[in-house]
Design a protein around this motif. Structure first.
Motif, PDB file in Angstrom:
ATOM      1  N   GLU A  42      45.934   7.239 -14.229  1.00 37.24           N
ATOM      2  CA  GLU A  42      46.622   5.864 -13.930  1.00 37.24           C
ATOM      3  C   GLU A  42      47.238   6.231 -12.292  1.00 37.24           C
ATOM      4  O   GLU A  42      47.388   5.205 -11.540  1.00 37.24           O
ATOM      5  CB  GLU A  42      47.720   5.616 -14.887  1.00 37.24           C
ATOM      6  CG  GLU A  42      47.025   5.008 -16.172  1.00 37.24           C
ATOM      7  CD  GLU A  42      48.288   4.577 -17.235  1.00 37.24           C
ATOM      8  OE1 GLU A  42      47.900   3.648 -17.904  1.00 37.24           O
ATOM      9  OE2 GLU A  42      49.281   5.210 -17.022  1.00 37.24           O
ATOM     10  N   THR A  43      47.967   7.344 -12.185  1.00 35.48           N
ATOM     11  CA  THR A  43      48.589   7.598 -10.915  1.00 35.48           C
ATOM     12  C   THR A  43      47.458   7.518  -9.819  1.00 35.48           C
ATOM     13  O   THR A  43      47.946   7.263  -8.847  1.00 35.48           O
ATOM     14  CB  THR A  43      49.465   9.029 -10.837  1.00 35.48           C
ATOM     15  OG1 THR A  43      50.442   8.945 -11.933  1.00 35.48           O
ATOM     16  CG2 THR A  43      50.117   9.185  -9.728  1.00 35.48           C
ATOM     17  N   LEU A  45      44.737   6.211  -9.857  1.00 35.60           N
ATOM     18  CA  LEU A  45      44.069   5.004  -9.618  1.00 35.60           C
ATOM     19  C   LEU A  45      44.842   4.025  -9.089  1.00 35.60           C
ATOM     20  O   LEU A  45      44.665   2.878  -8.493  1.00 35.60           O
ATOM     21  CB  LEU A  45      43.266   4.266 -10.753  1.00 35.60           C
ATOM     22  CG  LEU A  45      42.250   5.187 -11.300  1.00 35.60           C
ATOM     23  CD1 LEU A  45      41.556   4.893 -12.498  1.00 35.60           C
ATOM     24  CD2 LEU A  45      41.198   5.310 -10.376  1.00 35.60           C
ATOM     25  N   GLY A  46      46.191   4.269  -9.147  1.00 35.13           N
ATOM     26  CA  GLY A  46      47.301   3.141  -8.647  1.00 35.13           C
ATOM     27  C   GLY A  46      47.410   2.176  -9.624  1.00 35.13           C
ATOM     28  O   GLY A  46      47.841   1.008  -9.261  1.00 35.13           O
ATOM     29  N   VAL A  47      46.998   2.045 -11.021  1.00 32.06           N
ATOM     30  CA  VAL A  47      47.004   1.030 -11.914  1.00 32.06           C
ATOM     31  C   VAL A  47      47.266   1.110 -13.368  1.00 32.06           C
ATOM     32  O   VAL A  47      46.911   2.508 -13.403  1.00 32.06           O
ATOM     33  CB  VAL A  47      45.571   0.128 -11.729  1.00 32.06           C
ATOM     34  CG1 VAL A  47      44.632   0.776 -12.197  1.00 32.06           C
ATOM     35  CG2 VAL A  47      46.007  -1.180 -12.569  1.00 32.06           C
ATOM     36  N   ARG A  48      48.044   0.456 -13.864  1.00 29.25           N
ATOM     37  CA  ARG A  48      48.097   0.892 -15.312  1.00 29.25           C
ATOM     38  C   ARG A  48      46.846   0.457 -16.241  1.00 29.25           C
ATOM     39  O   ARG A  48      46.218  -0.436 -15.995  1.00 29.25           O
ATOM     40  CB  ARG A  48      49.237   0.238 -16.197  1.00 29.25           C
ATOM     41  CG  ARG A  48      49.576   0.328 -17.398  1.00 29.25           C
ATOM     42  CD  ARG A  48      50.919  -0.068 -18.033  1.00 29.25           C
ATOM     43  NE  ARG A  48      52.026   0.347 -17.370  1.00 29.25           N
ATOM     44  CZ  ARG A  48      52.536   1.361 -17.871  1.00 29.25           C
ATOM     45  NH1 ARG A  48      52.272   1.826 -18.891  1.00 29.25           N
ATOM     46  NH2 ARG A  48      53.869   1.646 -17.068  1.00 29.25           N
ATOM     47  N   LEU A  49      46.663   1.475 -17.107  1.00 25.52           N
ATOM     48  CA  LEU A  49      45.212   1.447 -17.936  1.00 25.52           C
ATOM     49  C   LEU A  49      45.555   0.946 -19.163  1.00 25.52           C
ATOM     50  O   LEU A  49      44.584   0.455 -20.007  1.00 25.52           O
ATOM     51  CB  LEU A  49      44.411   2.633 -17.603  1.00 25.52           C
ATOM     52  CG  LEU A  49      43.911   2.961 -16.435  1.00 25.52           C
ATOM     53  CD1 LEU A  49      43.093   4.186 -16.309  1.00 25.52           C
ATOM     54  CD2 LEU A  49      43.043   1.629 -15.623  1.00 25.52           C
ATOM     55  N   HIS A  51      48.385  -0.340 -22.248  1.00 29.57           N
ATOM     56  CA  HIS A  51      49.742  -0.799 -22.741  1.00 29.57           C
ATOM     57  C   HIS A  51      50.173   0.137 -23.888  1.00 29.57           C
ATOM     58  O   HIS A  51      49.405   0.272 -24.905  1.00 29.57           O
ATOM     59  CB  HIS A  51      49.721  -2.342 -23.291  1.00 29.57           C
ATOM     60  CG  HIS A  51      49.395  -3.272 -22.234  1.00 29.57           C
ATOM     61  ND1 HIS A  51      50.233  -3.544 -21.084  1.00 29.57           N
ATOM     62  CD2 HIS A  51      48.324  -4.123 -22.135  1.00 29.57           C
ATOM     63  CE1 HIS A  51      49.663  -4.418 -20.374  1.00 29.57           C
ATOM     64  NE2 HIS A  51      48.548  -4.889 -21.090  1.00 29.57           N
ATOM     65  N   THR A  60      44.866  -2.426 -21.013  1.00 32.94           N
ATOM     66  CA  THR A  60      45.143  -3.581 -20.316  1.00 32.94           C
ATOM     67  C   THR A  60      43.966  -4.163 -19.559  1.00 32.94           C
ATOM     68  O   THR A  60      42.959  -3.790 -19.985  1.00 32.94           O
ATOM     69  CB  THR A  60      46.047  -3.052 -18.682  1.00 32.94           C
ATOM     70  OG1 THR A  60      45.160  -2.263 -18.147  1.00 32.94           O
ATOM     71  CG2 THR A  60      47.100  -2.092 -19.236  1.00 32.94           C
ATOM     72  N   GLU A  61      44.069  -5.372 -19.104  1.00 31.45           N
ATOM     73  CA  GLU A  61      42.944  -5.899 -18.454  1.00 31.45           C
ATOM     74  C   GLU A  61      42.105  -4.870 -17.477  1.00 31.45           C
ATOM     75  O   GLU A  61      40.829  -4.962 -17.411  1.00 31.45           O
ATOM     76  CB  GLU A  61      43.198  -7.230 -17.719  1.00 31.45           C
ATOM     77  CG  GLU A  61      41.883  -8.115 -17.104  1.00 31.45           C
ATOM     78  CD  GLU A  61      42.299  -9.093 -16.416  1.00 31.45           C
ATOM     79  OE1 GLU A  61      41.506  -9.793 -15.782  1.00 31.45           O
ATOM     80  OE2 GLU A  61      43.612  -9.473 -16.252  1.00 31.45           O
ATOM     81  N   ALA A  62      42.885  -4.139 -16.652  1.00 27.58           N
ATOM     82  CA  ALA A  62      42.176  -3.423 -16.043  1.00 27.58           C
ATOM     83  C   ALA A  62      41.394  -2.282 -16.792  1.00 27.58           C
ATOM     84  O   ALA A  62      40.302  -1.779 -16.098  1.00 27.58           O
ATOM     85  CB  ALA A  62      43.011  -2.739 -14.837  1.00 27.58           C
ATOM     86  N   ARG A  65      38.250  -3.471 -18.255  1.00 25.31           N
ATOM     87  CA  ARG A  65      37.107  -3.452 -17.238  1.00 25.31           C
ATOM     88  C   ARG A  65      36.401  -1.943 -16.922  1.00 25.31           C
ATOM     89  O   ARG A  65      35.360  -1.873 -16.975  1.00 25.31           O
ATOM     90  CB  ARG A  65      37.654  -4.124 -16.042  1.00 25.31           C
ATOM     91  CG  ARG A  65      38.089  -5.504 -16.015  1.00 25.31           C
ATOM     92  CD  ARG A  65      36.749  -6.404 -16.349  1.00 25.31           C
ATOM     93  NE  ARG A  65      37.106  -7.928 -16.149  1.00 25.31           N
ATOM     94  CZ  ARG A  65      37.324  -8.581 -15.031  1.00 25.31           C
ATOM     95  NH1 ARG A  65      36.878  -8.252 -13.955  1.00 25.31           N
ATOM     96  NH2 ARG A  65      37.640  -9.836 -15.207  1.00 25.31           N
TER      97      ARG A  65
END
Length: 299
Positions: A42-43, A45-49, A51, A60-62, A65
């Motif tokens: 996650e760090t 990619l810079g996005v939370r994967l 919950h 998460t939605e990301a 996908r």
């Protein structure tokens, strides 16, 4: 962006198991190492994967996908790496099969011992259950089912006897006491040992003779879960509790011994045998390829 393959596998394991602890159990790692791998991914990619709550873990939605694209890609990576097995003297690795209880009881016993003897470096894990299963989502390489229950986009290979029958039988003591049915409809006045699927449905008993097909909704005191509790019905039938309707091969030892007496045999329905099914991808894992070749070669 260069991402560690192990971190991606950790994310898929946790998301599939809906938890770090279950993901660790299925993947053979530890919950803390999976947590660290997902946090690192996650760090990067810079996005939370995921919950995360105290009770559940869900994408998460990301994350959803990413999962959609990762699962088939990682499967192909595993298959590609497994090609190296073709250069070994013998294939090695783990083969995981999801099969119905009937196949574990009636088909695999004659196949598994010679297969393991022929491929000593292959480990075989068999999961027996009778529900509808997505073999890939369940982490299995292949499944065994009847033809009408095969998943789409799968390769199907015949395995085991090609024709089977359902048999009807009861203990001689029961038939001496209650009479011997001469027609399937006579079963309506008998104590029948019924089965229920996990879904809750209770299938009727089917019969066929000379083009005539019948479906009889029998009654009786005992109801068991189809597959997992079938042996209880067999024991009850032998004890004289009623009439049983089950795979002929399952009942054959008791029919041969005389513990059960066949009834209505001209009406026993025939049906096609099991199929081994697996994803139709170009590169198969070496253990699965060895198993397919084994059963196609007659073992």
């Amino acid at each position: 962006m260069k991402v560690d393959l192990g971190d991606l596998n950790a994310f898929v394991a946790v998301a599939g198991a809906k938890g770090f602890r279950d993901g660790a159990r299925l993947s053979g790692g530890s919950a803390s190492s999976l947590s660290e791998a997902v946090r690192r991914l996650e760090t990067q990619l810079g996005v939370r994967l995921l919950h995360r709550t105290t009770r559940s873990v869900r994408p998460t939605e990301a994350g959803e996908r990413l999962l959609e694209r990762l699962r088939p890609a990682l499967t192909e990576v595993e298959a590609a790496l497994d090609v190296v097995n073709g250069f070994r003297d013998r294939p090695a690795g783990t083969l995981k099969l999801n099969v119905p209880i009937s196949a574990a009881r009636l088909v695999l016993p004659s196949i598994v011992p010679p297969f393991l003897a022929a491929y000593p470096e292959i480990s075989l894990e068999v999961i027996a259950e009778d529900g509808f299963v997505d073999v890939l989502a369940a982490g299995c390489d292949a499944g065994i089912r009847y033809d009408e229950r095969l998943e789409q986009d799968m390769v199907a290979v015949p395995i085991g006897p090609r024709v089977q029958r359902f048999a009807v039988a009861a203990a001689p003591s029961y038939l001496d006491r209650r009479g011997r049915p001469e027609h399937p409809r006579d079963l309506l006045s008998h104590a029948c040992l019924r089965g229920r699927f996990a879904s809750g449905s209770m299938p009727p008993w089917e019969f066929e003779r000379d083009g005539e097909a019948l479906r009889i909704d029998v009654t009786g005191q005992l109801i068991v879960r189809i597959g997992s509790a079938a042996d209880l019905s067999v024991d009850a039938a032998i004890a004289g509790a009623g009439v049983i309707y089950l795979f002929e091969d399952w009942l054959r030892p008791h029919l041969d011994s005389g513990a059960l007496e066949p009834i209505l045999e001209p009406w026993w329905p025939r049906f096609s045998g099991h199929f081994l099914y697996y994803p139709g991808r170009r590169l198969l894992p070496a253990p699965l390829r060895a198993f397919v070749d084994f059963i196609q070669g007659g073992g």
